[in-house]
Design an enzyme around this catalytic site. Structure first.
Site, mmCIF file in Angstrom:
data_model
loop_
_atom_site.group_PDB
_atom_site.id
_atom_site.type_symbol
_atom_site.label_atom_id
_atom_site.label_comp_id
_atom_site.label_asym_id
_atom_site.label_seq_id
_atom_site.Cartn_x
_atom_site.Cartn_y
_atom_site.Cartn_z
ATOM 1 N N CYS A 1 39.048 50.743 34.358
ATOM 2 C CA CYS A 1 38.017 49.907 34.975
ATOM 3 C C CYS A 1 37.617 50.483 36.331
ATOM 4 O O CYS A 1 38.470 50.660 37.208
ATOM 5 C CB CYS A 1 38.548 48.484 35.146
ATOM 6 S SG CYS A 1 37.413 47.391 36.030
ATOM 7 N N GLU B 1 48.254 43.392 28.650
ATOM 8 C CA GLU B 1 47.074 44.107 28.187
ATOM 9 C C GLU B 1 47.447 45.176 27.168
ATOM 10 O O GLU B 1 46.792 45.332 26.133
ATOM 11 C CB GLU B 1 46.329 44.764 29.351
ATOM 12 C CG GLU B 1 45.088 45.525 28.892
ATOM 13 C CD GLU B 1 44.456 46.388 29.956
ATOM 14 O OE1 GLU B 1 43.892 47.441 29.608
ATOM 15 O OE2 GLU B 1 44.522 46.016 31.150
ATOM 16 N N HIS C 1 53.404 45.438 29.064
ATOM 17 C CA HIS C 1 52.364 44.726 29.810
ATOM 18 C C HIS C 1 51.472 43.977 28.826
ATOM 19 O O HIS C 1 51.190 44.457 27.720
ATOM 20 C CB HIS C 1 51.542 45.730 30.621
ATOM 21 C CG HIS C 1 50.570 45.099 31.567
ATOM 22 N ND1 HIS C 1 49.340 44.630 31.163
ATOM 23 C CD2 HIS C 1 50.627 44.869 32.904
ATOM 24 C CE1 HIS C 1 48.691 44.147 32.212
ATOM 25 N NE2 HIS C 1 49.461 44.266 33.270
ATOM 26 N N SER D 1 52.878 41.923 39.496
ATOM 27 C CA SER D 1 51.624 42.675 39.424
ATOM 28 C C SER D 1 51.856 44.186 39.423
ATOM 29 O O SER D 1 52.261 44.765 40.432
ATOM 30 C CB SER D 1 50.715 42.297 40.604
ATOM 31 O OG SER D 1 49.566 43.110 40.612
#
Length: 295
Positions: free
Chosen positions: A204, A138, A136, A232
């Site tokens: 988050c 990130e 991914h 996603s």
């Protein structure tokens, strides 16, 4: 038929910030490159492409000079910034503040422990683990803060290949589930018989809080249309949870994926989506369903 769009679904702050930066740049120049899809939603990527945003790869970046390149909310490893500087590329940095803070935190931990090894204060570097999806964007940026030494684990099954006798520092990709992280922490504690173990909940909260609200939303409707791009990972996690609550939940990418047959006997339809799902797309889908069943 009642049709409701979930007020808590749609772009998170980091994605909103990235898209706003892209649109501002495009208004001034009409041309901007983006390193990777700005968001994991093909419909939104296409909307911005028509405005002049061109998606490029890391290989493409090596062949650019004197260009303007947007770094999306996922963040990038230090190597990307070095390449941009070498190629005289102007970076439009749209890294999410939450991701940026995590990058700095991991880099500080890595650098400080490496210095302690060099000074002889500790014998060996701790093992830095990152709970996230391997590959991914990130996660690649987070691993890059450790010169590629951090190890990515996607589930407790991956612990079988790890030396748990070493000191361990555990962090998480910002969009992973709290439950999954907590389960992983407990499993490491259960297996670990020596060495230190420190873990940091770096998920988050804006994303994490959506799960509880999404479950309530799914429970309150006869059927749910969950809108998400195929790429996603956040969308996959949220849809799976939505489907557990309401078996009449259907995953769609865009208008073409709608199956009206599964909705024809339903009195209440809920429309929701991932943190990468644009509001305008959910609205278009709601209007399409309304048009189909309008008497």
């Amino acid at each position: 038929m009642k049709i409701e769009i979930d007020s808590n679904s749609g772009f998170c702050f980091g994605v909103v910030n990235a898209i706003e930066k892209a649109e501002m740049e495009l208004e001034h120049s009409g041309k901007l490159y983006c390193l990777g899809d700005i968001v994991h939603n093909a419909s939104e990527v296409e909307r911005l492409r028509k405005k002049g945003l061109e998606t490029i790869t890391h290989k493409d970046l090596e062949n650019l000079t004197d260009a303007r390149v947007l770094l999306r909310a996922h963040g990038e490893p230090p190597a990307t910034y070095r390449t941009a500087e070498k190629k005289h590329i102007t970076v439009v940095d749209a890294t999410c503040p939450v991701v940026l803070q995590l990058q700095r935190r991991i880099k500080q931990a890595y650098d400080s422990h490496r210095e302690m090894v060099q000074l002889g204060r500790i014998e060996k570097m701790p093992l830095i683990l990152i709970y996230g999806k391997d590959g991914h964007a990130e996660v690649n940026g987070l691993v890059g803060q450790t010169d590629g030494e951090a190890v990515v684990i996607q589930s407790a099954d991956d612990l079988d290949a790890i030396d748990l006798s070493r000191d361990i520092l555990l962090y998480s990709q910002t969009t992973k589930s709290l439950e999954g992280f907590r389960n992983l922490v407990e499993e490491i504690k259960r297996r670990k018989t020596s060495g230190k173990f420190e873990y940091f909940d770096t998920i988050c909260r804006q994303v994490a809080s959506r799960l509880t609200k999404l479950k309530e939303f799914a429970r309150s409707h006869d059927a749910v249309i969950f809108v998400s791009g195929a790429k996603s990972s956040n969308g996959k996690v949220l849809f799976d949870e939505c489907h557990k609550i309401n078996p009449n939940s259907y995953l769609v990418r865009d208008l073409d994926d709608l199956d009206f047959e599964v909705l024809k006997d339903k009195q209440s339809i809920g429309i929701c989506g991932a943190t990468s799902t644009p509001r305008w797309l959910m609205t278009d889908i709601a209007e399409k369903i309304a048009d189909e069943f309008r008497n």
